[in-house]
Design a protein around this motif. Sequence first.
Motif, PDB file in Angstrom:
ATOM      1  N   SER A   1      53.630  42.270  13.545  1.00  0.00           N
ATOM      2  CA  SER A   1      54.720  43.083  14.071  1.00  0.00           C
ATOM      3  C   SER A   1      55.124  42.486  15.408  1.00  0.00           C
ATOM      4  CB  SER A   1      54.256  44.531  14.279  1.00  0.00           C
ATOM      5  OG  SER A   1      53.215  44.582  15.253  1.00  0.00           O
TER       6      SER A   1
ATOM      7  N   GLU B   1      54.993  44.027  18.101  1.00  0.00           N
ATOM      8  CA  GLU B   1      53.954  44.462  19.045  1.00  0.00           C
ATOM      9  C   GLU B   1      52.755  43.516  19.021  1.00  0.00           C
ATOM     10  OE1 GLU B   1      56.758  47.523  18.351  1.00  0.00           O
ATOM     11  OE2 GLU B   1      55.506  46.468  16.867  1.00  0.00           O
ATOM     12  N   LEU B   2      52.356  43.084  17.811  1.00  0.00           N
ATOM     13  CA  LEU B   2      51.227  42.161  17.721  1.00  0.00           C
ATOM     14  C   LEU B   2      51.575  40.808  18.323  1.00  0.00           C
ATOM     15  CD1 LEU B   2      48.366  41.584  16.802  1.00  0.00           C
ATOM     16  CD2 LEU B   2      49.255  40.991  14.543  1.00  0.00           C
TER      17      LEU B   2
ATOM     18  N   GLU C   1      53.506  40.321  20.865  1.00  0.00           N
ATOM     19  CA  GLU C   1      53.407  40.507  22.311  1.00  0.00           C
ATOM     20  C   GLU C   1      51.951  40.547  22.762  1.00  0.00           C
ATOM     21  OE1 GLU C   1      55.576  44.107  22.807  1.00  0.00           O
ATOM     22  OE2 GLU C   1      57.552  43.124  22.755  1.00  0.00           O
ATOM     23  N   GLN C   2      51.117  41.260  22.000  1.00  0.00           N
ATOM     24  CA  GLN C   2      49.701  41.371  22.365  1.00  0.00           C
ATOM     25  C   GLN C   2      48.994  40.022  22.244  1.00  0.00           C
ATOM     26  OE1 GLN C   2      48.197  44.408  19.738  1.00  0.00           O
ATOM     27  NE2 GLN C   2      49.529  45.992  20.589  1.00  0.00           N
TER      28      GLN C   2
ATOM     29  N   GLN D   1      59.943  35.033  17.842  1.00  0.00           N
ATOM     30  CA  GLN D   1      59.594  36.120  18.749  1.00  0.00           C
ATOM     31  C   GLN D   1      58.559  35.697  19.797  1.00  0.00           C
ATOM     32  OE1 GLN D   1      61.049  39.208  18.580  1.00  0.00           O
ATOM     33  NE2 GLN D   1      62.306  38.502  16.872  1.00  0.00           N
TER      34      GLN D   1
END
Length: 247
Positions: free
Chosen positions: A17, A19-20, A22-23, A49
């Motif tokens: 995702s 979010e993943l 970014e993490q 991304q």
Amino acid sequence: MTQRRPLIAANWKMNGSVELVEQASASLNSLAVSAAEILICPPVIFLSQFPKSDKYKLGGQNVSSERSGAFTGEISADMLRAAGAEYVIIGHSERRALFAETDAVVLAKTKQAISAKLTPIVCFGETLIERQQEKTMQVLAQHLDAVYAAHPELLRHSVIAYEPVWAIGTGETATPEQAQQVHAFIRSHLSQYDKEAALQVRIIYGGSVNAENCAALFAQPDIDGGLVGGASLKPAEFAAICLSAQD
């Protein structure tokens, strides 16, 4: 003794995702890792991304055996390269089992990747039945010959991944000694095509690699890193694996 830089490759498979992304990028950017090369292979839509970083590289999980044309849903090697990929996984056991990819297809994809200046991570491994029948080396030799016997020049541009099919996503892992035995056989077998290339090529292990077993695996002389599946979806654990590779 030949020095090969360890490669730790994350195969997210059909997971992930924004979010993943970014993490994972934040976690890897905070690491002080120089001895090992870190690679993330997310679903292709997430390649763009990831922020540019000198801490990790990006790769694809698959590539078309064709350069371009009427092949709906396929992604070409040139497209992967344009999206920021430098590597691509080819011949993963899931592709072979679920999508009937043959050694001929693996060879065609390897050629396409190299022509686009992508480094292919070419996967080979045996099933549980083949291991129980003590056919591991025979099976691997057949697969290796299919790709490199007639095209030894490809070896200098490849990474090899040994991934015992019985250990993919099962929690089972070859012992460090078992894995080393197979890696040593692969390197020896490849030497008949090109001795120098066989010494230089990185052979990484894939099969339920995690933070608990990675150090013992990476300590083996012919294991040059890992192709990490489930554990790569946990940024902290993947970071620990990356750190282990440079100890």
